[in-house]
Design a protein around this motif. Sequence first.
Motif, mmCIF file in Angstrom:
data_model
loop_
_atom_site.group_PDB
_atom_site.id
_atom_site.type_symbol
_atom_site.label_atom_id
_atom_site.label_comp_id
_atom_site.label_asym_id
_atom_site.label_seq_id
_atom_site.Cartn_x
_atom_site.Cartn_y
_atom_site.Cartn_z
ATOM 1 N N THR A 1 18.429 51.421 -8.622
ATOM 2 C CA THR A 1 18.665 52.496 -9.568
ATOM 3 C C THR A 1 20.152 52.687 -9.772
ATOM 4 N N ARG A 2 20.519 53.129 -10.950
ATOM 5 C CA ARG A 2 21.928 53.421 -11.204
ATOM 6 C C ARG A 2 22.392 54.615 -10.379
ATOM 7 N N SER A 3 21.462 55.530 -10.089
ATOM 8 C CA SER A 3 21.828 56.741 -9.360
ATOM 9 C C SER A 3 20.879 56.972 -8.192
ATOM 10 N N PRO A 4 21.223 56.501 -6.982
ATOM 11 C CA PRO A 4 20.389 56.802 -5.815
ATOM 12 C C PRO A 4 20.214 58.292 -5.574
ATOM 13 N N GLU A 5 21.214 59.084 -5.937
ATOM 14 C CA GLU A 5 21.101 60.530 -5.749
ATOM 15 C C GLU A 5 19.975 61.099 -6.606
ATOM 16 N N THR B 1 13.488 54.696 -11.011
ATOM 17 C CA THR B 1 13.353 56.106 -11.375
ATOM 18 C C THR B 1 12.432 56.306 -12.567
ATOM 19 N N ASP C 1 23.776 48.672 -11.251
ATOM 20 C CA ASP C 1 23.999 48.870 -12.683
ATOM 21 C C ASP C 1 23.624 47.572 -13.380
ATOM 22 N N GLN D 1 22.023 51.231 -5.092
ATOM 23 C CA GLN D 1 22.734 51.422 -6.353
ATOM 24 C C GLN D 1 22.886 50.090 -7.075
#
Length: 280
Positions: A28-32, A7, A47, A45
């Motif tokens: 990424t920590r947040s795929p959304e 990201t 972390d 996802q």
Amino acid sequence: MAVAGATGTVGRRLAGLLGADHEVLSLTRSPEQAARLGVQGRLVQADFGRRTGLERVLEGADALFVATFDPVRPCHDEHLADAAGQAGVRHVVKLSALAVTDTGAQDLITRWQRDCEQIWRAAGPAWTFLRARAFMSNCLAWADAIRAGDPVSTLYGDAPNACVDPADLAEVAARALTGPGHHGRAYALTGPRALSAREQVAHLADLLGRPLRHEALTEEEALAHWRARYPESVARALLESARRQDAGAKASVTRDVERVTGRPATPFEAWARTHLTRFR
């Protein structure tokens, strides 16, 4: 291919460059959030602050691009390096900072970048380091002020910095990940000319066709701004970095972007023209 830090500015661009010809895992920590940003590749996802399960995330990846920022809690690169070795990743391209070559740079962030390079040197995969100057895209932090007609406020606004277009970094990363001859190399990546913040503001004013003002911050004002966003240790590191820039430590220009890509580095004026709608 796997992109850790997908990201980020460089990671997003890199995933897009690789996606046409390679299977890309965008970690990424947040795929959304990544989906909202339009990050390419298969969003996974991950972390990096947790070692458990990272090797499963990297399974099947032959190469890995790493962009991290955790100088206060420096475990992300340790976890990724261990997992990459376990997963059989053969080559890692690590986004670093050109300040690591400056013996006078002893701030927290630069020392962390040096430690990260040592982690990857000691890990199993072959490595390539992309040692970058400041990103031209840092100027996007001025967009709200410029749109509102307010002055652009910076510390040491007349100090030169050979800042680099993140798109150039992404192209260098793509070539390093997919082409021969990059193992064990460290590239010093800058723009084609050192500019001060005041000069960058003047270029934006010319492109926008209206006057813009630059306003000098004191060190205390700059520290207050950074303290609102970062821990005290990071704010102090940014101040030390700004002082080195004021002393001329970031003005030197290299040609490594051209050596790797075959074309000259992008000038600030071209970057600004491409992103001008953000300032209107």
